[in-house]
Design a protein around this motif. Sequence first.
Motif, PDB file in Angstrom:
ATOM      1  N   ASP A 221       3.631 -15.066   3.657  1.00 52.53           N
ATOM      2  CA  ASP A 221       3.404 -14.364   2.388  1.00 52.53           C
ATOM      3  C   ASP A 221       4.367 -14.886   1.327  1.00 52.53           C
ATOM      4  OD1 ASP A 221       3.489 -12.472   0.263  1.00 52.53           O
ATOM      5  OD2 ASP A 221       2.709 -10.911   1.592  1.00 52.53           O
ATOM      6  N   GLU A 222       3.816 -15.527   0.305  1.00 50.34           N
ATOM      7  CA  GLU A 222       4.654 -16.145  -0.725  1.00 50.34           C
ATOM      8  C   GLU A 222       5.503 -15.121  -1.464  1.00 50.34           C
ATOM      9  OE1 GLU A 222       5.282 -19.228  -1.227  1.00 50.34           O
ATOM     10  OE2 GLU A 222       3.856 -19.976   0.247  1.00 50.34           O
ATOM     11  N   ASN A 223       4.985 -13.916  -1.667  1.00 51.24           N
ATOM     12  CA  ASN A 223       5.762 -12.895  -2.381  1.00 51.24           C
ATOM     13  C   ASN A 223       7.019 -12.517  -1.599  1.00 51.24           C
ATOM     14  OD1 ASN A 223       3.974 -12.702  -4.566  1.00 51.24           O
ATOM     15  ND2 ASN A 223       2.665 -11.262  -3.449  1.00 51.24           N
ATOM     16  N   LYS A 224       6.885 -12.359  -0.287  1.00 53.59           N
ATOM     17  CA  LYS A 224       8.057 -12.027   0.534  1.00 53.59           C
ATOM     18  C   LYS A 224       9.045 -13.184   0.551  1.00 53.59           C
ATOM     19  CE  LYS A 224       5.696  -8.828   3.724  1.00 53.59           C
ATOM     20  NZ  LYS A 224       4.293  -9.024   3.367  1.00 53.59           N
ATOM     21  N   ILE A 225       8.498 -14.400   0.631  1.00 49.51           N
ATOM     22  CA  ILE A 225       9.369 -15.579   0.686  1.00 49.51           C
ATOM     23  C   ILE A 225      10.110 -15.769  -0.636  1.00 49.51           C
ATOM     24  CG2 ILE A 225       9.393 -18.093   0.944  1.00 49.51           C
ATOM     25  CD1 ILE A 225       6.918 -17.709   2.806  1.00 49.51           C
ATOM     26  N   LYS A 226       9.421 -15.521  -1.764  1.00 50.39           N
ATOM     27  CA  LYS A 226      10.039 -15.691  -3.086  1.00 50.39           C
ATOM     28  C   LYS A 226      11.214 -14.731  -3.293  1.00 50.39           C
ATOM     29  CE  LYS A 226       6.072 -17.543  -5.619  1.00 50.39           C
ATOM     30  NZ  LYS A 226       5.019 -17.245  -6.623  1.00 50.39           N
TER      31      LYS A 226
END
Length: 416
Positions: free
Chosen positions: A350-355
């Motif tokens: 999940d890009e949002n969690k990674i960001k």
Amino acid sequence: MSLYPESPEAAPLGGEGPQPRTTYLSVILPVHDAEPWLDECLGSVLQQDFEGSMELSIFNDASKDKSMTIIEKWKEKLEGSGILVVIGGHDSPSPRGVGYSKNQAIAQSSGSYLCFLDSKIFLAVDYYFLHLQVVRPAPHPSWALVIPGSPQTRSLRTTLHSEAAELKDDDVMMPQRVRLQHAAAVRHPTSIIGCQVRREPPNSTERYTRWINHLAPDQLLTQVFTSNGPTVIMPTWFCSRAWFSHVGPFDEGGRGVPEDLLFFHEHLRKGGGLVRVDQSLLLYRYHPGAATHSILETTIWTHRVRFLEEWALPHWATFTIWNAGRQGRRLYRSLTAGSRCKVVAFCDVDENKIKKGFYCYEDSQERPKPRVPVLHFRAAQPPFVICVKLDLTGGAFEDNLRSLHLQEGRDFLHFS
């Protein structure tokens, strides 16, 4: 006045007092309000093609329906076919639980091997080759054994030997179940022997049923931490009395206690093996009233986390939690402080969690509060504790995991 003796072992209903242990195999059947399923269950015992001596040990846990009437009817049929029937129980206002009932049924039985049955389960039919999957804790290798066999006509049971088996009041066994699992138990005296199952209704718990039936040999051991519970499921268990006595008895805490999971964990602690007969030998019913549904998920979770910390995490200096979402964070918060210190990162897709870059454990008493990095799974380092459920993403998660070329048990473990 009670219909049952205070000690079923000392004076089983229908007997003359203590019985000598001369039976080769005992089927263990705890019963509680099983009227709708008992005829099929007991009929499946009668149809077993095992040729050694066999007894059925029934413990009635305060049934209020017509279970005892059905049992008495089948007692005559079974004993006429050479199967000794031992009946114990109590008529207290409330049942004392599955663990208690199993222990009592085992105590009053006389065999050296135990086959577990549920009254809502049936035993199963004809095939010619038996495949066993065997797993023992490392460093012992996994291996497969193929035994040719053929259906046999059930004979009158006259020879006396010494073994035991357990049933539940809603299970139905296929005719060769006892024979084939007994053959495996003789070869693997410190193992729990299981088998594949057919689910009833057929479309109930499809993912769970696939998991039960298709775990690879090594996975019988490596996937013991998942929310699915024991990799060899309780209704299929068959083992020697000697091994049961070494590991057991079952916890008798009653409703809300996962007695099978606790016994399974203790079995593994003591070095027990896991064997699955790769044939469908049991019809396994799903019904909302099952004792399993009385156990809180939080109770199961606590036992799973503690067993993970006891049995797996000591072998790793550090590890990554695969899933930066709710389940991964819950596992992190559930760990002891010593185990949390080993967590070097979360990983996800999940890009949002990674960001966001990190997870902060706000409830921690530490200062500064722990901030654990959140990485893309390709940037993270094994070993992983995986908190992603299998068979739910159309194969996407499984493809990602395979792409890393890791070895299950060494480089990752499944927890969800």
